[in-house]
Motif scaffolding. Sequence first.
Motif, PDB file in Angstrom:
ATOM      1  N   THR A 152       0.811  -1.213   0.000  1.00 33.30           N
ATOM      2  CA  THR A 152       0.000   0.000   0.000  1.00 33.30           C
ATOM      3  C   THR A 152       0.848   1.269   0.000  1.00 33.30           C
ATOM      4  N   ALA A 153       2.166   1.143   0.039  1.00 28.87           N
ATOM      5  CA  ALA A 153       3.036   2.319   0.077  1.00 28.87           C
ATOM      6  C   ALA A 153       2.752   3.237  -1.105  1.00 28.87           C
ATOM      7  N   GLY A 154       2.595   4.516  -0.816  1.00 29.64           N
ATOM      8  CA  GLY A 154       2.262   5.482  -1.842  1.00 29.64           C
ATOM      9  C   GLY A 154       0.784   5.569  -2.134  1.00 29.64           C
ATOM     10  N   GLY A 155      -0.017   4.725  -1.491  1.00 29.98           N
ATOM     11  CA  GLY A 155      -1.462   4.746  -1.693  1.00 29.98           C
ATOM     12  C   GLY A 155      -2.171   5.517  -0.605  1.00 29.98           C
ATOM     13  N   ASP A 156      -3.475   5.239  -0.455  1.00 28.31           N
ATOM     14  CA  ASP A 156      -4.266   5.938   0.558  1.00 28.31           C
ATOM     15  C   ASP A 156      -5.109   4.926   1.328  1.00 28.31           C
ATOM     16  N   GLY A 157      -6.028   5.442   2.154  1.00 28.21           N
ATOM     17  CA  GLY A 157      -6.839   4.579   2.993  1.00 28.21           C
ATOM     18  C   GLY A 157      -7.688   3.599   2.209  1.00 28.21           C
ATOM     19  N   THR A 158      -8.091   3.971   0.997  1.00 28.82           N
ATOM     20  CA  THR A 158      -8.863   3.053   0.164  1.00 28.82           C
ATOM     21  C   THR A 158      -8.063   1.805  -0.165  1.00 28.82           C
ATOM     22  N   ASP A 159      -6.784   1.976  -0.489  1.00 28.88           N
ATOM     23  CA  ASP A 159      -5.934   0.829  -0.809  1.00 28.88           C
ATOM     24  C   ASP A 159      -5.793  -0.101   0.388  1.00 28.88           C
ATOM     25  N   VAL A 160      -5.751   0.457   1.600  1.00 26.04           N
ATOM     26  CA  VAL A 160      -5.619  -0.363   2.804  1.00 26.04           C
ATOM     27  C   VAL A 160      -6.894  -1.157   3.056  1.00 26.04           C
ATOM     28  N   LEU A 161      -8.059  -0.496   3.011  1.00 25.00           N
ATOM     29  CA  LEU A 161      -9.311  -1.180   3.333  1.00 25.00           C
ATOM     30  C   LEU A 161      -9.653  -2.269   2.327  1.00 25.00           C
ATOM     31  N   ARG A 162      -9.125  -2.199   1.119  1.00 24.71           N
ATOM     32  CA  ARG A 162      -9.362  -3.267   0.142  1.00 24.71           C
ATOM     33  C   ARG A 162      -8.730  -4.585   0.582  1.00 24.71           C
ATOM     34  N   ARG A 163      -7.805  -4.546   1.533  1.00 29.08           N
ATOM     35  CA  ARG A 163      -7.099  -5.740   1.971  1.00 29.08           C
ATOM     36  C   ARG A 163      -7.632  -6.299   3.288  1.00 29.08           C
ATOM     37  N   VAL A 164      -8.645  -5.658   3.866  1.00 28.01           N
ATOM     38  CA  VAL A 164      -9.123  -6.027   5.199  1.00 28.01           C
ATOM     39  C   VAL A 164     -10.223  -7.082   5.093  1.00 28.01           C
ATOM     40  N   PRO A 165     -10.136  -8.175   5.874  1.00 24.02           N
ATOM     41  CA  PRO A 165     -11.191  -9.198   5.858  1.00 24.02           C
ATOM     42  C   PRO A 165     -12.552  -8.607   6.207  1.00 24.02           C
ATOM     43  N   MET A 166     -13.597  -9.132   5.596  1.00 25.83           N
ATOM     44  CA  MET A 166     -15.002  -8.776   5.818  1.00 25.83           C
ATOM     45  C   MET A 166     -15.392  -7.429   5.215  1.00 25.83           C
ATOM     46  N   LEU A 167     -14.436  -6.708   4.601  1.00 25.28           N
ATOM     47  CA  LEU A 167     -14.747  -5.427   3.973  1.00 25.28           C
ATOM     48  C   LEU A 167     -14.655  -5.549   2.462  1.00 25.28           C
ATOM     49  N   SER A 168     -15.450  -4.724   1.780  1.00 24.64           N
ATOM     50  CA  SER A 168     -15.424  -4.660   0.322  1.00 24.64           C
ATOM     51  C   SER A 168     -15.379  -3.194  -0.089  1.00 24.64           C
ATOM     52  N   VAL A 169     -14.478  -2.868  -1.016  1.00 22.78           N
ATOM     53  CA  VAL A 169     -14.352  -1.504  -1.524  1.00 22.78           C
ATOM     54  C   VAL A 169     -14.475  -1.562  -3.039  1.00 22.78           C
ATOM     55  N   ASP A 170     -15.485  -0.875  -3.572  1.00 24.90           N
ATOM     56  CA  ASP A 170     -15.685  -0.944  -5.017  1.00 24.90           C
ATOM     57  C   ASP A 170     -14.732   0.009  -5.738  1.00 24.90           C
ATOM     58  N   LEU A 171     -14.851   0.073  -7.064  1.00 22.89           N
ATOM     59  CA  LEU A 171     -13.915   0.861  -7.859  1.00 22.89           C
ATOM     60  C   LEU A 171     -14.066   2.356  -7.623  1.00 22.89           C
ATOM     61  N   ASP A 172     -15.192   2.791  -7.066  1.00 22.51           N
ATOM     62  CA  ASP A 172     -15.377   4.195  -6.730  1.00 22.51           C
ATOM     63  C   ASP A 172     -14.918   4.520  -5.312  1.00 22.51           C
ATOM     64  N   GLY A 173     -14.482   3.507  -4.564  1.00 21.38           N
ATOM     65  CA  GLY A 173     -14.020   3.734  -3.199  1.00 21.38           C
ATOM     66  C   GLY A 173     -15.095   3.608  -2.151  1.00 21.38           C
ATOM     67  N   ASN A 174     -16.312   3.183  -2.493  1.00 17.95           N
ATOM     68  CA  ASN A 174     -17.382   3.019  -1.520  1.00 17.95           C
ATOM     69  C   ASN A 174     -17.155   1.735  -0.708  1.00 17.95           C
ATOM     70  N   VAL A 175     -17.269   1.840   0.615  1.00 20.40           N
ATOM     71  CA  VAL A 175     -16.942   0.746   1.522  1.00 20.40           C
ATOM     72  C   VAL A 175     -18.220   0.050   1.983  1.00 20.40           C
ATOM     73  N   SER A 176     -18.183  -1.287   2.062  1.00 23.86           N
ATOM     74  CA  SER A 176     -19.303  -2.044   2.612  1.00 23.86           C
ATOM     75  C   SER A 176     -18.751  -3.184   3.456  1.00 23.86           C
ATOM     76  N   MET A 177     -19.560  -3.621   4.419  1.00 23.00           N
ATOM     77  CA  MET A 177     -19.214  -4.741   5.284  1.00 23.00           C
ATOM     78  C   MET A 177     -20.329  -5.770   5.188  1.00 23.00           C
ATOM     79  N   ARG A 178     -19.979  -6.975   4.764  1.00 24.81           N
ATOM     80  CA  ARG A 178     -20.967  -8.040   4.601  1.00 24.81           C
ATOM     81  C   ARG A 178     -22.140  -7.598   3.732  1.00 24.81           C
TER      82      ARG A 178
END
Length: 841
Positions: A152-178
């Motif tokens: 994630t170096a050089g990225g932002d919080g969106t890049d980090v949350l894409r790697r977190v279990p139980m979370l989903s981040v779409d191509l627009d950066g919208n976050v969802s859980m389950r």
Amino acid sequence: MKNFIYLSLFFSFLAFSSVNAQTTTASKNAPARIVGVAKDNATGEPVPYATAALYKTGTEENIAGAVADDEGKFFITGMKTGDYTLKISFLGFETKAVNVSVASPTGDVNLGEILMTDEGVALEEVTVQGQRELIEERVDRTIYKAENDKTTAGGDGTDVLRRVPMLSVDLDGNVSMRGSSNITVLIDNRPSAIAASSITDALKQIPADEIKAVEVITSPSARFDAEGTSGVINIVTKKNNLQGMSLNIRTGTGLRGSDLGLNASARKGKLGFTLGGFGRSGYNILGGFENKQVVTNPDNSTSTILQSADTERTHLFGRYNFGVDYEIDKYNFLTGAVNFGIRNSKNAQENFLTERYLEGNLVSNLLRKTNSKDNSNSMDLSLNYTRTFEKKGKEISLLTLYTRDNRESSFINSLYSDDFQTIDSRLKNDNPSKNEEYTIQLDFVEPLGKEGNSILEYGAKNILRKAVSDFTYYEAMGEDGEYVESDNPSLTNAFNYDQNVTAGYVSYTTTLFKNYTIKPGFRYEYTTINADFKTEAAADIPSYGTLVPSLNLSRKLKNGNLIKAAYNRRISRPSLRYLNPNLDVSNPTQWSQGNPTLDPEFTDNYELGYSTYFKETMLNFTGFYRNTTGSIQAVRTVQDNGVIFTTFDNIGQEKAIGGSIFTNINISSKFSLNGSIETYYSMLDNGLTDPQYAASNQGFVVSGRMFGNYTLPKDWQIQLFTFARGSRVQLQGTSGGFAAYGLGINKQFNEKRGSIGFGADNFLTKEFKMRNKIVTPTIVQNSTNVMRNMNFKINFSYRIGKLSVDQRQRRKKSVNNDDLKGGDGGDMNQGGGVGVSNNNK
């Protein structure tokens, strides 16, 4: 049905526990145990939930393991006599290795206190060998250790949350859980005006290098606000409690964005300061969309509308902060912070072509271009006081927070004449807005019993919100004509919205039969709302009270295994994304408008989870059931002019049942993999009987991810990440699936003071297409959004200064406003609107 599911979960929990029940009282003839207590070397305090892993000496073969309890105590069984290496690890501490010799097959090997060192102490002197785990499982949450992920170096919080279990981040950066985007997001356990208007934009403002960990809390206790259908996400940034001074510089550049950040800290004795800033620009973000809608008009004729456009987006984000903390004396502690944020975003739609057919015959052919702006500035101001006592664990805290978000949103639609060369007319929408919030919170923590094994928590909180949305439409002829204000009250008006939430809570945690932990709690919230328009009478919105119960159960098993069950009830108040009456007509065939009289949603959540470890692998299994009543859903109707008009109402019921499997595998000291598969079955129904508007839908949603890390010689690392999600079920159709992947390589130098890396995202795919579908009795719409996300980036960071251990480390507390549905996306205003603070919590 609800009681049946709850009882089923409870008895499943007891049945599973009884099968795995183990006694923790050692006797002379009991199998050998390794016993120890993990403690902080700097403070002497226990390190709760530290992970203990036992390895055969000289190998990477994991024999057994355990998770420490609240007092840092752990017990390991299941090994034979011989020589072993015990590794103790926990977030924020260096991994501690201890040599252990088991001479007898019975009895205890008591290691006593094992002192763990804060990871900041050994930055200069120690190189940690082996692959550090990315995931930590606790009783009430899953923790993703983002600081150990160099991709994630050089990225932002969106890049980090894409790697977190139980979370989903779409191509627009919208976050969802389950599958639910109605979640609560905290930053360092508190809300932020920077994230108030849009979680999506807030994540883009937080550099990935500043995120220490992400905590996913799927079953929040009573001390959290009752908001958030799916749970709570807490983003923990890297904070500095060390003596001395330090300056960190980082920068990165790529085909579609660049960033620059500076962070400085200083601490002398009881007084500490932090000062930082981060800026990120985005450019060359190209895309497009295609839309086909078939509409049955009120006169039963059929209209077909075809639309297409090329899109381009640019943005500039900035985040600046200053913090101070002061230890008055042994028992009194003050913290204060000021945060500023700016956001400038521009979106352009060129060659916006709209073709309208009536009964198969072309009746109009229009070309336009749309330019929209979304600029804002925000501020957080907090002051917090904490009082501790001689009695360990007892604490009183008074927390205050003021947030403000000023926003300027606008769009201009330029309509070309029949020759598609000259501009015939222009339509402009201006929507300045302001959001203010005042919060005060008082919390008490009281350990009970001789050893303080039970904890009583209680407190009160008040949140006062004030929001204003002043929207105006203008019309002009030609390319240079003067704008004239519209006198239509539905197009030009001002909306004032005041909300006051007063809450009280009590929560009790205790250990039963040594291995069981139970945490029941109750929270009551009372909400009053006043809303009015400049040109109309006040909206009549009644006050309401809500009782929110919660229950968490856990059972510690042998070898560090853990089983947990939970129930909680949640409330979702509509944010101004759903309330704002500003009419959005930026797309001439699709208008939308909020509903100021919406009621809140209510959700019951049930969860059952199990975590286990064997050899080099960690596995987590989770099952859940979610039932939402009064769900806020879109209501679409066809106007006399053939336009699709969308608003919102409390007409829906949502049910979801599903589960996930997550694993972390250390293949060797240099190579590790982790990944997850998540699926749920979604059932939606708007509860209407009129066939013109009745809608229901159901189906499976599946997603998965994989992350790999390989350590090369001479401090090089290479990492690969991939994620994919299938189509999501919606009440009236489906939302398209997507996939993303990235490759990164990183080199550390100068005793790890500096690093330089190269990254590539979606480097084999020129563009991604997301296909969405809406189906109603009168509307059939198919749309395709195109995003060109191929990106190459170079990042660099360097740290100046040296820090040493601060013996006076204290736990900082701050306000948590976990509130409001609808602040999770960047499309809240769709051409101008206002976002209430705290929809990010």
